[in-house]
Design an enzyme around this catalytic site. Structure first.
Site, PDB file in Angstrom:
ATOM      1  N   LYS A 199       6.125 107.024  48.724  1.00 59.68           N
ATOM      2  CA  LYS A 199       6.690 107.316  50.038  1.00 59.68           C
ATOM      3  C   LYS A 199       8.206 107.216  49.956  1.00 59.68           C
ATOM      4  CE  LYS A 199       8.165 103.002  51.086  1.00 59.68           C
ATOM      5  NZ  LYS A 199       9.595 102.669  51.188  1.00 59.68           N
ATOM      6  N   ASP A 214       4.085  97.057  53.504  1.00 60.20           N
ATOM      7  CA  ASP A 214       3.952  98.504  53.717  1.00 60.20           C
ATOM      8  C   ASP A 214       2.648  99.082  53.174  1.00 60.20           C
ATOM      9  OD1 ASP A 214       4.563  98.229  51.060  1.00 60.20           O
ATOM     10  OD2 ASP A 214       6.443  99.351  51.132  1.00 60.20           O
TER      11      ASP A 214
END
Length: 278
Positions: A9, A135
């Protein structure tokens, strides 16, 4: 044997807010997957030992690995009577702000949930991920999202796929803790930036995007600012550090500039990838 793609990401913007009682920081960030990915090969074994291996000698194969941690946290919710051999073909740089380890862990959890028919609820998955890493839960989303809390409360934003991305990493790693420990005050959140990206006003988004961690990471790795400058000079619409760094990405609306940038930088740094948002 099962093979699973485990995607990286990037943080399209990132603001770090206040320190929480649980030791995490509240953040406000916009995240999106990119096509850069590891490949995870998983085989069930009949031992009680999770065995990790990789093509990358820097990949941790002990209890510090997030795959190991998420498997142990899963056992707090379900009784598990087997284990797995896991090989990770690493393409995502390690400790680079791209959350490769968190992605690996989440993909492994989702595979085990399916393989063993555990029927974990979304809330259980969210809690297992929270116990593992801030995350990790994002990788259940696989969309462009605004994430708040510790990065596990999501609002889905407009599609941001198929953007031309150059990833540059000089081969160094940064401790997220070192960056968090030296942060000053936040920039007040991502309200206007969120509106811009959600309404596809990319000109405003590219102009206003920021990462509050950059100023600290640039002091730790001076090359970050140099890489950003080179990306800007080569025509990118936005250059920004991802996460706590040191990885920098450039977004290119112009395809020729995108190809030219890759050609100019691909032999200059340890890791240079030509990829796209998903």
């Amino acid at each position: 044997m099962m093979k699973i793609n485990s995607y990286a990401k990037i943080n399209l913007s990132l603001d770090v807010l206040d320190l929480r009682e649980d030791g995490y920081h509240n953040i406000d960030t916009i995240m999106n997957l990119i096509d850069l990915h590891d490949v995870i090969e998983i085989n069930r074994n009949n031992t009680n030992e999770l065995k990790l291996s990789s093509n990358n000698s820097n990949f941790p194969t002990d209890k510090t690995n997030l795959i190991y941690k998420i498997f142990e946290n899963l056992k707090k919710f379900r009784k598990i009577n087997c284990s797995y051999d896991v090989f990770v073909d690493k393409q995502i740089p390690i400790s680079a702000g791209l959350a490769g380890g968190s992605s690996n862990a989440c993909e492994f959890l989702m595979y085990v949930n399916d393989d063993l028919s555990l029927n974990l609820s979304n809330q259980e998955i969210k809690e297992i991920c929270r116990l593992t890493g801030a995350d990790t839960f994002y990788f259940t989303s696989k969309k462009c999202v605004r994430a708040t809390g510790i990065g596990n409360e999501f609002v889905r934003l407009s599609d941001f796929s198929n953007k031309n991305i150059i990833i540059v990493n000089n081969g160094m790693s940064i401790s997220s803790k070192d960056v968090y420990d030296n942060l000053k005050e936040s920039n007040g959140g991502l309200g206007k930036i969120t509106v811009a990206i959600d309404s596809r006003d990319y000109e405003t988004f590219y102009r206003k995007a920021f990462n509050t961690m950059e100023s600290v990471s640039e002091r730790l790795v001076e090359e970050i600012s140099d890489i950003k400058e080179q990306l800007n000079n080569l025509g990118c619409d936005l250059s920004l550090m991802s996460g706590s760094g040191p990885t920098v990405f450039g977004i290119f609306e112009n395809y020729n500039d995108y190809e030219n940038c890759y050609s100019k930088l691909k032999d200059k740094y340890k890791y240079v990838f030509k990829t796209k948002t998903l």
